[in-house]
Write a protein that holds these residues in place. Structure first.
Motif, PDB file in Angstrom:
ATOM      1  N   ARG A 258      76.288  64.761  51.497  1.00 36.24           N
ATOM      2  CA  ARG A 258      75.978  63.605  50.647  1.00 36.24           C
ATOM      3  C   ARG A 258      76.853  63.616  49.396  1.00 36.24           C
ATOM      4  N   SER A 259      77.030  64.781  48.782  1.00 35.81           N
ATOM      5  CA  SER A 259      77.839  64.838  47.563  1.00 35.81           C
ATOM      6  C   SER A 259      79.311  64.547  47.840  1.00 35.81           C
ATOM      7  N   THR A 260      79.736  64.677  49.082  1.00 33.96           N
ATOM      8  CA  THR A 260      81.101  64.325  49.467  1.00 33.96           C
ATOM      9  C   THR A 260      81.209  62.837  49.784  1.00 33.96           C
ATOM     10  N   MET A 261      80.171  62.290  50.408  1.00 32.50           N
ATOM     11  CA  MET A 261      80.224  60.890  50.846  1.00 32.50           C
ATOM     12  C   MET A 261      79.987  59.889  49.710  1.00 32.50           C
ATOM     13  N   LEU A 262      79.212  60.257  48.699  1.00 36.37           N
ATOM     14  CA  LEU A 262      78.923  59.306  47.617  1.00 36.37           C
ATOM     15  C   LEU A 262      80.187  58.817  46.903  1.00 36.37           C
ATOM     16  N   PRO A 263      81.141  59.699  46.558  1.00 38.38           N
ATOM     17  CA  PRO A 263      82.378  59.175  45.954  1.00 38.38           C
ATOM     18  C   PRO A 263      83.171  58.280  46.904  1.00 38.38           C
ATOM     19  N   VAL A 264      83.131  58.580  48.199  1.00 40.81           N
ATOM     20  CA  VAL A 264      83.817  57.741  49.182  1.00 40.81           C
ATOM     21  C   VAL A 264      83.191  56.347  49.202  1.00 40.81           C
ATOM     22  N   ILE A 265      81.873  56.289  49.164  1.00 43.68           N
ATOM     23  CA  ILE A 265      81.179  55.003  49.122  1.00 43.68           C
ATOM     24  C   ILE A 265      81.555  54.246  47.857  1.00 43.68           C
ATOM     25  N   ALA A 266      81.616  54.947  46.724  1.00 42.12           N
ATOM     26  CA  ALA A 266      81.989  54.302  45.456  1.00 42.12           C
ATOM     27  C   ALA A 266      83.407  53.744  45.523  1.00 42.12           C
ATOM     28  N   ILE A 267      84.317  54.490  46.116  1.00 45.18           N
ATOM     29  CA  ILE A 267      85.710  54.040  46.227  1.00 45.18           C
ATOM     30  C   ILE A 267      85.803  52.818  47.134  1.00 45.18           C
ATOM     31  N   ILE A 268      85.102  52.849  48.265  1.00 43.13           N
ATOM     32  CA  ILE A 268      85.097  51.690  49.163  1.00 43.13           C
ATOM     33  C   ILE A 268      84.508  50.478  48.451  1.00 43.13           C
TER      34      ILE A 268
ATOM     35  N   THR B 177      70.376  53.890  47.838  1.00 39.75           N
ATOM     36  CA  THR B 177      70.829  55.278  47.894  1.00 39.75           C
ATOM     37  C   THR B 177      70.707  55.938  46.529  1.00 39.75           C
ATOM     38  N   LEU B 178      71.111  55.221  45.502  1.00 40.25           N
ATOM     39  CA  LEU B 178      71.027  55.765  44.148  1.00 40.25           C
ATOM     40  C   LEU B 178      69.574  55.949  43.716  1.00 40.25           C
ATOM     41  N   LEU B 179      68.709  55.034  44.096  1.00 41.92           N
ATOM     42  CA  LEU B 179      67.306  55.117  43.669  1.00 41.92           C
ATOM     43  C   LEU B 179      66.474  56.113  44.474  1.00 41.92           C
ATOM     44  N   THR B 180      66.848  56.332  45.729  1.00 36.75           N
ATOM     45  CA  THR B 180      66.025  57.201  46.585  1.00 36.75           C
ATOM     46  C   THR B 180      66.706  58.499  46.991  1.00 36.75           C
ATOM     47  N   GLY B 181      68.015  58.584  46.874  1.00 40.39           N
ATOM     48  CA  GLY B 181      68.737  59.763  47.327  1.00 40.39           C
ATOM     49  C   GLY B 181      69.237  59.639  48.753  1.00 40.39           C
TER      50      GLY B 181
ATOM     51  N   ARG C 116      64.013  65.729  54.181  1.00 44.20           N
ATOM     52  CA  ARG C 116      64.335  64.931  52.985  1.00 44.20           C
ATOM     53  C   ARG C 116      63.787  65.573  51.725  1.00 44.20           C
ATOM     54  N   SER C 117      62.591  66.114  51.808  1.00 44.20           N
ATOM     55  CA  SER C 117      62.010  66.739  50.611  1.00 44.20           C
ATOM     56  C   SER C 117      62.779  68.000  50.228  1.00 44.20           C
ATOM     57  N   LEU C 118      63.348  68.697  51.193  1.00 45.68           N
ATOM     58  CA  LEU C 118      64.191  69.857  50.874  1.00 45.68           C
ATOM     59  C   LEU C 118      65.525  69.421  50.256  1.00 45.68           C
ATOM     60  N   ILE C 119      66.084  68.338  50.780  1.00 43.79           N
ATOM     61  CA  ILE C 119      67.360  67.835  50.263  1.00 43.79           C
ATOM     62  C   ILE C 119      67.177  67.292  48.848  1.00 43.79           C
ATOM     63  N   ASN C 120      66.104  66.531  48.650  1.00 43.72           N
ATOM     64  CA  ASN C 120      65.847  65.894  47.356  1.00 43.72           C
ATOM     65  C   ASN C 120      64.907  66.756  46.517  1.00 43.72           C
ATOM     66  N   ASP C 121      65.337  67.982  46.235  1.00 38.92           N
ATOM     67  CA  ASP C 121      64.534  68.886  45.422  1.00 38.92           C
ATOM     68  C   ASP C 121      64.597  68.482  43.948  1.00 38.92           C
ATOM     69  N   GLU C 122      64.017  69.288  43.067  1.00 40.51           N
ATOM     70  CA  GLU C 122      63.945  68.937  41.647  1.00 40.51           C
ATOM     71  C   GLU C 122      65.328  68.796  41.016  1.00 40.51           C
ATOM     72  N   VAL C 123      66.234  69.671  41.399  1.00 40.82           N
ATOM     73  CA  VAL C 123      67.590  69.608  40.838  1.00 40.82           C
ATOM     74  C   VAL C 123      68.285  68.332  41.294  1.00 40.82           C
ATOM     75  N   SER C 124      68.142  68.017  42.567  1.00 40.20           N
ATOM     76  CA  SER C 124      68.744  66.797  43.101  1.00 40.20           C
ATOM     77  C   SER C 124      68.129  65.555  42.452  1.00 40.20           C
ATOM     78  N   GLU C 125      66.820  65.564  42.247  1.00 39.13           N
ATOM     79  CA  GLU C 125      66.159  64.445  41.569  1.00 39.13           C
ATOM     80  C   GLU C 125      66.688  64.274  40.155  1.00 39.13           C
ATOM     81  N   SER C 126      66.899  65.380  39.462  1.00 40.16           N
ATOM     82  CA  SER C 126      67.463  65.329  38.109  1.00 40.16           C
ATOM     83  C   SER C 126      68.887  64.756  38.140  1.00 40.16           C
TER      84      SER C 126
END
Length: 140
Positions: free
Chosen positions: A14-24, A57-61, A71-81
């Motif tokens: 996800r952290s790799t794909m988000l910048p790609v989505i932003a560029i597109i 995507t930005l609002l939910t992760g 999903r709950s493991l991926i969107n942990d407290e650090v990811s939510e922050s």
């Protein structure tokens, strides 16, 4: 492979794909005004769809099609922050672009659709990039 390993792998992806989505998303903005006729309508539909998906995507992760436990493991407290940092950055970017448009409008009128397009594109791109960079930093 355990669920924790899967969650870590998907968070990195996800952290790799988000910048790609932003560029597109920004690239689509740049070619948006060069089309006419049915191509322009198709681009508008594509842009609205992509805007809604990027906002969700930005609002939910994201990761909507994964199991709830994963999903709950991926969107942990650090990811939510990190996601909240992205949302805050998107809001600030939207406000700054809107103020800039307001300041420029008396000298160079901007149609409402173009102004909205600019505000949404810049704010979502900034939000996605901040979220992705914060995720990258926290994942090591």
């Amino acid at each position: 492979m355990s669920q924790i390993d899967d969650a870590d792998r998907l968070a990195r992806k996800r952290s790799t794909m988000l910048p790609v989505i932003a560029i597109i998303f920004v690239q689509q903005f740049l070619v948006f005004n060069t089309a006419d006729g049915m191509v322009a309508v198709a681009l508008q539909i594509a842009w609205v769809t992509m805007s809604l998906l990027a906002t969700l995507t930005l609002l939910t992760g994201g990761m909507w099609f994964r199991h709830r436990a994963l999903r709950s493991l991926i969107n942990d407290e650090v990811s939510e922050s990190n996601r909240q940092k992205g949302v805050a950055a998107a809001f600030v970017a939207a406000m700054l672009v809107a103020v800039l448009i307001f300041a420029v409008a008396p000298f160079e009128p901007i149609p409402a659709q173009r102004a909205a397009h600019l505000v949404v594109t810049v704010s979502l791109a900034v939000g996605l990039l901040v979220f992705a960079l914060a995720e990258r930093k926290s994942l090591g």
